[in-house]
Design a protein around this motif. Structure first.
Motif, PDB file in Angstrom:
ATOM      1  N   ASN A 630       0.832  -1.204   0.000  1.00 36.52           N
ATOM      2  CA  ASN A 630       0.000   0.000   0.000  1.00 36.52           C
ATOM      3  C   ASN A 630       0.866   1.254   0.000  1.00 36.52           C
ATOM      4  O   ASN A 630       2.000   1.250   0.477  1.00 36.52           O
ATOM      5  CB  ASN A 630      -0.918  -0.002   1.228  1.00 36.52           C
ATOM      6  CG  ASN A 630      -1.990  -1.053   1.124  1.00 36.52           C
ATOM      7  OD1 ASN A 630      -2.491  -1.333   0.035  1.00 36.52           O
ATOM      8  ND2 ASN A 630      -2.349  -1.664   2.243  1.00 36.52           N
ATOM      9  N   THR A 648      -2.282   0.618  -4.990  1.00 37.93           N
ATOM     10  CA  THR A 648      -3.212   0.515  -3.873  1.00 37.93           C
ATOM     11  C   THR A 648      -2.874   1.557  -2.815  1.00 37.93           C
ATOM     12  O   THR A 648      -1.699   1.860  -2.573  1.00 37.93           O
ATOM     13  CB  THR A 648      -3.143  -0.887  -3.220  1.00 37.93           C
ATOM     14  OG1 THR A 648      -1.832  -1.080  -2.676  1.00 37.93           O
ATOM     15  CG2 THR A 648      -3.409  -1.968  -4.237  1.00 37.93           C
ATOM     16  N   TYR A 650      -3.642   2.931   1.309  1.00 34.53           N
ATOM     17  CA  TYR A 650      -4.058   2.455   2.629  1.00 34.53           C
ATOM     18  C   TYR A 650      -5.513   2.811   2.916  1.00 34.53           C
ATOM     19  O   TYR A 650      -6.314   1.975   3.306  1.00 34.53           O
ATOM     20  CB  TYR A 650      -3.174   3.095   3.714  1.00 34.53           C
ATOM     21  CG  TYR A 650      -1.812   2.491   3.866  1.00 34.53           C
ATOM     22  CD1 TYR A 650      -1.630   1.322   4.595  1.00 34.53           C
ATOM     23  CD2 TYR A 650      -0.698   3.100   3.298  1.00 34.53           C
ATOM     24  CE1 TYR A 650      -0.364   0.764   4.750  1.00 34.53           C
ATOM     25  CE2 TYR A 650       0.568   2.563   3.445  1.00 34.53           C
ATOM     26  CZ  TYR A 650       0.736   1.390   4.175  1.00 34.53           C
ATOM     27  OH  TYR A 650       1.978   0.835   4.315  1.00 34.53           O
ATOM     28  N   HIS A 651      -5.849   4.103   2.731  1.00 31.66           N
ATOM     29  CA  HIS A 651      -7.147   4.602   3.173  1.00 31.66           C
ATOM     30  C   HIS A 651      -7.764   5.510   2.112  1.00 31.66           C
ATOM     31  O   HIS A 651      -7.102   5.945   1.168  1.00 31.66           O
ATOM     32  CB  HIS A 651      -7.001   5.399   4.478  1.00 31.66           C
ATOM     33  CG  HIS A 651      -6.346   4.631   5.582  1.00 31.66           C
ATOM     34  ND1 HIS A 651      -6.921   3.525   6.154  1.00 31.66           N
ATOM     35  CD2 HIS A 651      -5.147   4.830   6.210  1.00 31.66           C
ATOM     36  CE1 HIS A 651      -6.115   3.062   7.095  1.00 31.66           C
ATOM     37  NE2 HIS A 651      -5.030   3.821   7.147  1.00 31.66           N
ATOM     38  N   VAL A 675      -8.450   0.666  -2.941  1.00 28.33           N
ATOM     39  CA  VAL A 675      -8.381   1.269  -1.613  1.00 28.33           C
ATOM     40  C   VAL A 675      -8.959   0.288  -0.607  1.00 28.33           C
ATOM     41  O   VAL A 675     -10.063  -0.234  -0.801  1.00 28.33           O
ATOM     42  CB  VAL A 675      -9.173   2.596  -1.550  1.00 28.33           C
ATOM     43  CG1 VAL A 675      -9.025   3.233  -0.163  1.00 28.33           C
ATOM     44  CG2 VAL A 675      -8.702   3.555  -2.611  1.00 28.33           C
ATOM     45  N   GLY A 676      -8.186   0.039   0.448  1.00 25.92           N
ATOM     46  CA  GLY A 676      -8.688  -0.775   1.552  1.00 25.92           C
ATOM     47  C   GLY A 676      -8.637  -2.260   1.327  1.00 25.92           C
ATOM     48  O   GLY A 676      -9.128  -3.034   2.148  1.00 25.92           O
ATOM     49  N   LEU A 691     -13.061  -0.162  -4.281  1.00 26.41           N
ATOM     50  CA  LEU A 691     -13.163   0.149  -2.858  1.00 26.41           C
ATOM     51  C   LEU A 691     -13.508  -1.144  -2.132  1.00 26.41           C
ATOM     52  O   LEU A 691     -14.580  -1.717  -2.344  1.00 26.41           O
ATOM     53  CB  LEU A 691     -14.244   1.202  -2.609  1.00 26.41           C
ATOM     54  CG  LEU A 691     -14.110   2.515  -3.406  1.00 26.41           C
ATOM     55  CD1 LEU A 691     -15.286   3.436  -3.102  1.00 26.41           C
ATOM     56  CD2 LEU A 691     -12.799   3.208  -3.097  1.00 26.41           C
ATOM     57  N   ILE A 694     -14.197  -1.085   3.165  1.00 19.56           N
ATOM     58  CA  ILE A 694     -14.143   0.239   3.803  1.00 19.56           C
ATOM     59  C   ILE A 694     -15.364   0.415   4.700  1.00 19.56           C
ATOM     60  O   ILE A 694     -16.505   0.309   4.240  1.00 19.56           O
ATOM     61  CB  ILE A 694     -14.102   1.346   2.733  1.00 19.56           C
ATOM     62  CG1 ILE A 694     -12.825   1.204   1.903  1.00 19.56           C
ATOM     63  CG2 ILE A 694     -14.168   2.723   3.380  1.00 19.56           C
ATOM     64  CD1 ILE A 694     -12.778   2.102   0.712  1.00 19.56           C
ATOM     65  N   ASP A 695     -15.135   0.682   6.002  1.00 20.25           N
ATOM     66  CA  ASP A 695     -16.238   0.778   6.949  1.00 20.25           C
ATOM     67  C   ASP A 695     -16.434   2.186   7.500  1.00 20.25           C
ATOM     68  O   ASP A 695     -17.331   2.435   8.280  1.00 20.25           O
ATOM     69  CB  ASP A 695     -16.000  -0.186   8.129  1.00 20.25           C
ATOM     70  CG  ASP A 695     -16.039  -1.637   7.657  1.00 20.25           C
ATOM     71  OD1 ASP A 695     -16.723  -1.896   6.659  1.00 20.25           O
ATOM     72  OD2 ASP A 695     -15.388  -2.481   8.293  1.00 20.25           O
ATOM     73  N   CYS A 700     -15.520   9.227  -0.622  1.00 16.58           N
ATOM     74  CA  CYS A 700     -14.406   8.993  -1.547  1.00 16.58           C
ATOM     75  C   CYS A 700     -14.583   9.890  -2.769  1.00 16.58           C
ATOM     76  O   CYS A 700     -15.622   9.831  -3.440  1.00 16.58           O
ATOM     77  CB  CYS A 700     -14.390   7.528  -1.959  1.00 16.58           C
ATOM     78  SG  CYS A 700     -13.188   7.154  -3.233  1.00 16.58           S
ATOM     79  N   CYS A 714     -18.030  -3.489   1.646  1.00 15.65           N
ATOM     80  CA  CYS A 714     -18.057  -2.307   2.507  1.00 15.65           C
ATOM     81  C   CYS A 714     -19.298  -2.427   3.392  1.00 15.65           C
ATOM     82  O   CYS A 714     -20.417  -2.062   2.987  1.00 15.65           O
ATOM     83  CB  CYS A 714     -18.091  -1.033   1.658  1.00 15.65           C
ATOM     84  SG  CYS A 714     -16.604  -0.841   0.645  1.00 15.65           S
TER      85      CYS A 714
END
Length: 827
Positions: A630, A648, A650-651, A675-676, A691, A694-695, A700, A714
């Motif tokens: 990442n 990729t 991280y966030h 992402v994620g 994506l 992702i929580d 985005c 997600c």
């Protein structure tokens, strides 16, 4: 006599059924694992009985699960019926266990050929049609097992056979094509034919054993036609393993020599004549452009030029291409004078009859950079389909395309395609697109011979000879050396080669090459491009660290390479490709590569992370690709010249940071971003965002160039239009495994996300989804009113919905009126 009533309790019988079902499920899992192992084989397919058995196992497993639940919830008066069901299911499961032994195996071998027709040129003249019809008749109805087609180089033998090949494919005839070419070894020919029948003979070194295996594989086919193109000398069919004359097998070969036809037992060789003058003139004008009027004086000169081509289609087409756009009679006159003089000097040599025409077309390019591009193509193997983008990367490395510090990569790529298009238009290259939509160019073997002859003092080309090379003819005059796709064991025997002028060294696709001596590059101080891709080297020599002029170091596919020496001295390096290598850390000195523009770290599976701060120092990066670690958005934001990005984050915040920096410089980046979650290896499509998992509740912001969006697992997302902010046009949207997703969009946001550009929408595994569009809280004025704006969903072609159990309604009747383009609906 009374029957004995079983006293076995229902629960005990149910336990017995469950145990047997578990055995059955274990057998099913084993079979699925075995089938996965053969998925990559094009010649193996699961037997129909195996497929049916797997379906039956799936069905009975579901029945047993429901029955188990019924037994748990049963009352005393229903247990008798359930006991009978349990016994019946136990019998069925027991029978399936017995059937699952499959004594004849799980798979069956099938023989299917790749059915991709060739891109062909239009045939001209009655002679071509006559020959084509004759050959087809011999293949489909004749008794001769070997058919020979001969004629001089450039006369159109291969073009005619490509038409025949395509017609046979259209008639579903088992036909395949192998290009032989000069210096072809039996080993290479065996390997090429083995690919056709999906036979792996790579581990068998003995040619006789390879031939036996190949013959055995070919004998399974019926009515099989093999075309061997460009045969230079007699080939022993027995030594190769080619069988003809049995089970309808036939062989067609093209060659420049009638003697080769006779030596290979062709009873009636077919001679391909040159074009008569009228046919040649027709071809000339088709290539030149029938809509381009010629003055009477120029037409007379053009007729004379056509005569000088001696009816050779390649010469006629190339000459016509070189004169496109010329309307000055003096240029036409000069062209005729040059051809006549060259022909007079070399009139007794067959090769020069077409060489002079091709050389003249080369000279007429006038632009030295375009000429160099053509010569560069000759470094690739004969008949190679050269990826256009791959070739353009070399042009950039070679500075045939402007690669100044302020040059945009997208502009360079566009310039490269323009140069290749020009070579196609003058008939010096053939262009095409493969089945994956990837553009390529191809060089006719005579044009390649001409290019190699023109550059003979500076080029050394030994590409795809498929023979063991023990000694290489190094020279101090060499500027470019191509040894790609051979079986090189050693690069030198004693002292390192002295090549003070060498700029380019292409050693790619030499799997036998495992070691490069430490002092090998000692006398190559000017070396600019080094391509060692797809070799089995384990380390690089220390002398490489002193190549201060090196601008491109290409190591893609060197999967055994684990040690790369320090790169700190290679300050001129602009392209570094380490994809699919075995490195576990970046080479030392990476932060010194301040001129680096291209960095590929794709599929470096042992490379898990990069120390913070290194990437941000590579401020001139234009192309970056990675999938195993990442990235921090702040580092990527430092790349102010970025054009293409595959990686990729991280966030979400990292992606948003990058998008903000791209917006500041109004950059439209081609990208594939995850992402994620893990990088998603989608090679063909660009401009996608994935994506995953992702929580959070951060919105985005998608790059403007994004055309495809995938949202996976997600869990907390309830509405897609609240989760992402889109500023461009979206073509595809995929959502899967988002367990809290209730709506795809809300009616007030549909203008933003689902504009009229959306073509594909795929939804799966969204159990809480109740509506595609969130209903308005205030009812519309009338039941017929639509909550959708005009033209929304008007471009939607495909709607695919699966495992969305809470969804009860797709669209209202009025909303359906917007679906003007819908072609596929699957629910």
């Amino acid at each position: 006599m009374f029957g004995v009533i079983s006293s076995t309790p229902l629960d005990t019988k149910m336990d017995k059924l469950k145990n047997r079902t578990e055995r059955l499920e274990s057998r099913k899992a084993d079979i699925n694992d075995e089938l996965k192992l053969v998925e990559s084989s094009s010649s193996l397919r699961p037997r129909k009985t195996v497929k049916r058995w797997l379906e039956n196992v799936e069905s009975i497993s579901n029945k047993v699960q429901r029955l188990e639940q019924d037994v748990k919830e049963s009352s005393w008066y229903s247990r008798g019926r359930l006991e009978m069901d349990v016994e019946n299911h136990t019998t069925e499961v027991t029978e399936l266990i017995e059937e699952g032994k499959f004594q004849n195996g799980l798979t069956i071998e099938v023989f299917e050929l790749e059915r991709d027709p060739f891109v062909t040129k239009e045939l001209v003249g009655d002679t071509f049609e006559k020959n084509k019809k004759m050959i087809l008749d011999c293949l489909l109805h004749g008794d001769d097992p070997v058919i020979g087609v001969y004629g001089m180089g450039g006369v159109g033998k291969t073009t005619m056979l490509t038409h025949i090949y395509n017609e046979l494919l259209a008639d579903r005839v088992n036909v395949s094509w192998v290009t032989v070419s000069e210096n072809c070894s039996i080993h290479k020919l065996q390997r090429d034919i083995a690919k056709i029948v999906k036979l792996d003979i790579s581990k068998e070194d003995d040619e006789r054993k390879r031939a036996a295996k190949l013959r055995g594989a070919l004998e399974r086919w019926e009515n099989f036609i093999l075309i061997l193109d460009d045969v230079w000398e007699r080939i022993s069919l027995d030594e190769v393993g080619i069988c003809v004359g049995m089970r309808g097998h036939k062989l067609v070969l093209t060659t420049r020599s009638k003697e080769v036809c006779q030596k290979m037992n062709c009873r009636k060789p077919i001679y391909v004549h040159t074009l008569n003058h009228q046919e040649a003139w027709t071809l000339f004008m088709k290539t030149f452009g029938n809509d381009t009027p010629l003055s009477h004086e120029i037409e007379e000169i053009a007729n004379s030029l056509v005569k000088e081509c001696d009816g050779l289609p390649l010469g006629v087409a190339t000459m016509a291409g070189s004169m496109k756009g010329v309307d000055d009679i003096h240029e036409w006159s000069n062209a005729l004078k040059e051809i006549k003089e060259a022909k007079y000097r070399n009139g007794d040599m067959e090769f020069f009859e077409v060489f002079n025409v091709l050389k003249h077309s080369y000279d007429r390019l006038k632009d030295p950079l375009i000429q160099q591009c053509l010569l560069y193509c000759s470094l690739f193997p004969e008949d190679a389909l050269i990826g256009s983008d791959e070739l353009i990367e070399y042009f950039i490395d070679e500075k045939l395309i402007d690669n100044g510090m302020n040059s945009r990569r997208s502009d360079q790529i566009a310039k490269g395609h323009t140069m290749l298009n020009k070579l196609e238009k003058v008939c010096l290259l053939e262009g095409g697109t493969d089945k994956h939509g990837i553009k390529y160019v191809k060089m006719h073997d005579l044009i390649r011979d001409t290019a190699i002859k023109i550059a003979s003092t500076e080029f050394l080309v030994r590409a795809r000879m498929e023979v063991i090379i023990n000694e290489i003819e190094w020279s101090e005059d060499h500027v470019r050396v191509s040894l790609m796709n051979n079986y090189i064991l050693k690069l030198m025997n004693s002292s390192p080669p002295r090549c003070p002028k060498l700029l380019t060294l292409l050693l790619r696709d030499n799997r036998a090459l495992k070691v490069i001596p430490d002092d090998f590059f000692m006398h190559m101080k000017k070396l600019s491009i080094l391509d060692l891709s797809n070799t089995d080297i384990e380390s690089l020599p220390t002398s490489m660290s002193n190549l201060q002029c090196l601008t491109a170091l290409l190591l893609s596919g060197c999967e055994w390479l684990w040690d790369v020496p320090s790169l700190e001295n290679l300050t001129a390096l602009r392209r570094l490709d380490l994809s699919e290598t075995g490195i576990s850390e970046l080479p030392k000195g990476m932060e010194k590569l301040i001129n680096l523009r291209y960095l590929n770290l794709y599929d470096c599976r042992r490379l898990e992370n990069i120390p913070d701060g290194i990437l941000s120092q590579l401020s001139h990066i234009q192309y970056f690709k990675s999938d195993t670690f990442n990235l921090h958005g702040a580092e990527v934001a430092h790349w102010r010249k970025l054009d293409e990005f595959y990686g990729t984050f991280y966030h979400i915040d990292d992606l948003n940071t990058c998008v903000k920096s791209w917006d500041e410089r109004e950059a439209n980046i081609n990208c594939t971003i995850s992402v994620g979650g893990e990088y998603h290896r989608v090679q063909e499509l660009k401009n996608q965002v994935f994506l995953s998992g992702i929580d959070g509740d951060t919105t985005c912001v998608l790059p403007k160039s994004i055309k495809c969006l995938s949202v996976l697992y997600c869990r907390l997302a309830t509405n897609l239009s609240h989760m992402v902010e889109l500023r461009g046009t979206l073509r595809e949207c995929h959502m899967s495994g988002c367990r809290s997703m209730r709506h795809v969009i809300c009616s007030c946001c549909c203008n933003v996300l689902f504009s009229k550009s959306l073509e594909i929408l795929r939804l799966g595994g969204l159990p809480m989804l109740t509506d595609l569009i969130e209903r308005q809280k205030i009812p519309p004025p009338s039941p017929s009113s639509s909550v959708l704006p005009i033209n929304a969903f008007s471009s939607l072609k495909e709607l695919n919905i699966a495992i969305c159990d809470g969804l009860k309604r797709l669209f209202t009747l009025s909303q359906l009126l917007h679906l003007q383009s819908l072609e596929r609906l699957k629910v």
